[in-house]
Design a protein around this motif. Sequence first.
Motif, PDB file in Angstrom:
ATOM      1  N   LEU A   1       0.820  -1.208   0.000  1.00 39.81           N
ATOM      2  CA  LEU A   1       0.000   0.000   0.000  1.00 39.81           C
ATOM      3  C   LEU A   1       0.853   1.256   0.000  1.00 39.81           C
ATOM      4  O   LEU A   1       0.537   2.236  -0.684  1.00 39.81           O
ATOM      5  N   GLU A   2       1.934   1.228   0.761  1.00 41.70           N
ATOM      6  CA  GLU A   2       2.813   2.391   0.856  1.00 41.70           C
ATOM      7  C   GLU A   2       3.364   2.773  -0.521  1.00 41.70           C
ATOM      8  O   GLU A   2       3.553   3.949  -0.826  1.00 41.70           O
ATOM      9  N   GLU A   3       3.615   1.777  -1.367  1.00 42.86           N
ATOM     10  CA  GLU A   3       4.129   2.034  -2.713  1.00 42.86           C
ATOM     11  C   GLU A   3       3.057   2.630  -3.625  1.00 42.86           C
ATOM     12  O   GLU A   3       3.350   3.367  -4.555  1.00 42.86           O
ATOM     13  N   GLN A   4       1.793   2.312  -3.363  1.00 44.18           N
ATOM     14  CA  GLN A   4       0.710   2.667  -4.274  1.00 44.18           C
ATOM     15  C   GLN A   4       0.049   4.017  -3.963  1.00 44.18           C
ATOM     16  O   GLN A   4      -0.567   4.623  -4.836  1.00 44.18           O
ATOM     17  N   LEU A   5       0.165   4.477  -2.733  1.00 45.35           N
ATOM     18  CA  LEU A   5      -0.576   5.657  -2.290  1.00 45.35           C
ATOM     19  C   LEU A   5       0.180   6.951  -2.580  1.00 45.35           C
ATOM     20  O   LEU A   5       1.409   6.970  -2.632  1.00 45.35           O
ATOM     21  N   ASP A   6      -0.591   8.032  -2.736  1.00 40.93           N
ATOM     22  CA  ASP A   6      -0.023   9.360  -2.944  1.00 40.93           C
ATOM     23  C   ASP A   6       0.718   9.778  -1.673  1.00 40.93           C
ATOM     24  O   ASP A   6       0.117   9.931  -0.608  1.00 40.93           O
ATOM     25  N   LYS A   7       2.003   9.989  -1.794  1.00 36.77           N
ATOM     26  CA  LYS A   7       2.821  10.268  -0.614  1.00 36.77           C
ATOM     27  C   LYS A   7       2.607  11.672  -0.060  1.00 36.77           C
ATOM     28  O   LYS A   7       3.062  11.975   1.045  1.00 36.77           O
ATOM     29  N   GLN A   8       1.927  12.521  -0.790  1.00 39.22           N
ATOM     30  CA  GLN A   8       1.544  13.822  -0.232  1.00 39.22           C
ATOM     31  C   GLN A   8       0.314  13.700   0.648  1.00 39.22           C
ATOM     32  O   GLN A   8       0.102  14.522   1.543  1.00 39.22           O
TER      33      GLN A   8
ATOM     34  N   PHE B   1       7.859  12.803   9.243  1.00 42.94           N
ATOM     35  CA  PHE B   1       6.445  13.091   9.469  1.00 42.94           C
ATOM     36  C   PHE B   1       6.203  14.596   9.570  1.00 42.94           C
ATOM     37  O   PHE B   1       5.257  15.138   8.977  1.00 42.94           O
ATOM     38  N   LYS B   2       7.059  15.297  10.299  1.00 44.90           N
ATOM     39  CA  LYS B   2       6.925  16.751  10.421  1.00 44.90           C
ATOM     40  C   LYS B   2       7.089  17.428   9.058  1.00 44.90           C
ATOM     41  O   LYS B   2       6.368  18.383   8.721  1.00 44.90           O
ATOM     42  N   ALA B   3       8.014  16.925   8.259  1.00 43.17           N
ATOM     43  CA  ALA B   3       8.203  17.478   6.910  1.00 43.17           C
ATOM     44  C   ALA B   3       6.981  17.200   6.047  1.00 43.17           C
ATOM     45  O   ALA B   3       6.562  18.058   5.257  1.00 43.17           O
ATOM     46  N   TRP B   4       6.380  16.026   6.230  1.00 49.89           N
ATOM     47  CA  TRP B   4       5.146  15.671   5.495  1.00 49.89           C
ATOM     48  C   TRP B   4       4.000  16.618   5.873  1.00 49.89           C
ATOM     49  O   TRP B   4       3.269  17.079   4.987  1.00 49.89           O
ATOM     50  N   LEU B   5       3.879  16.943   7.148  1.00 51.81           N
ATOM     51  CA  LEU B   5       2.817  17.848   7.588  1.00 51.81           C
ATOM     52  C   LEU B   5       2.951  19.227   6.953  1.00 51.81           C
ATOM     53  O   LEU B   5       1.965  19.917   6.674  1.00 51.81           O
ATOM     54  N   ASP B   6       4.202  19.633   6.691  1.00 47.84           N
ATOM     55  CA  ASP B   6       4.459  20.963   6.132  1.00 47.84           C
ATOM     56  C   ASP B   6       4.487  20.990   4.606  1.00 47.84           C
ATOM     57  O   ASP B   6       4.651  22.059   4.008  1.00 47.84           O
ATOM     58  N   SER B   7       4.365  19.826   3.983  1.00 44.17           N
ATOM     59  CA  SER B   7       4.531  19.765   2.517  1.00 44.17           C
ATOM     60  C   SER B   7       3.303  20.278   1.783  1.00 44.17           C
ATOM     61  O   SER B   7       2.232  20.399   2.357  1.00 44.17           O
TER      62      SER B   7
END
Length: 253
Positions: free
Chosen positions: A191-198, A247-253
């Motif tokens: 699933l991790e490979e298939q999902l939109d990482k944003q 995770f923090k970088a993801w929250l700010d993306s």
Amino acid sequence: MDIVIIEDEELAAESLTDLVHQIRPEARILKVLKSVKESIGWFEANPDPDLIISDIRLGDGSSFDIFRNVPLRIPVVFATAYNQHTLEAFKVNSVDYLLKPVIKEDLEQAFHKYEELNAKSLETSLSNLQSLIGKIGGKNGTRRRFSVKQGQTILTVPTEDIAGFLAEEGVVLLYTLKNKRLLINQTLDQLEEQLDKQEFFRLNRKFIVNIKAVLVVEQYFQNRLLVRLVPPLDFQQIVSAKRVSSFKAWLDS
């Protein structure tokens, strides 16, 4: 040889059927399937054929959606209009690909390639193809929806309605934003490979969350973070220490 054709265009399906009978008169066309939903239901209810000939683009999704929900155990010949880069990937990893409109010579070559397969090369081909499907299956390589079975019903859940995925006791559950739980036949790694990482993030070894499901983030013991999910979801998850920075970088993306 028993063959299943997956094709939603009636004329294309008829043409392909005629070509199969011309090249291999002894072959049986078990079924012509026209959609992702119909295909998943048929493969779950019937024995495997010897070969699948499948269009990629279908009216309710792509054939990749089928093979994510049904274990890929048999050879596939794809009919595709994808770009050259993707075609080269299919040339290596699938039994063969056919450019539409399919012509007799190309289909005949695909049959020859299928007949030359041995058990070891087939196993490698299917393994590589499953990985390839996970990487290029949806828009910009990400999933747009999931088909899941609930009793005798197949439900389609758009990714934007998904709160997250939880692995527990050997199974993976899809949680919707309305707190509906559905069993899904994939691992978190797939699933991790298939999902939109944003939109989605792997918080820990057990949970992938959608940004829409994050209500609040709090400091937790040992430099970890606690993520509380939006109502009506009634649970929380811990961000493992090694994932806190990303995770923090993801929250700010």
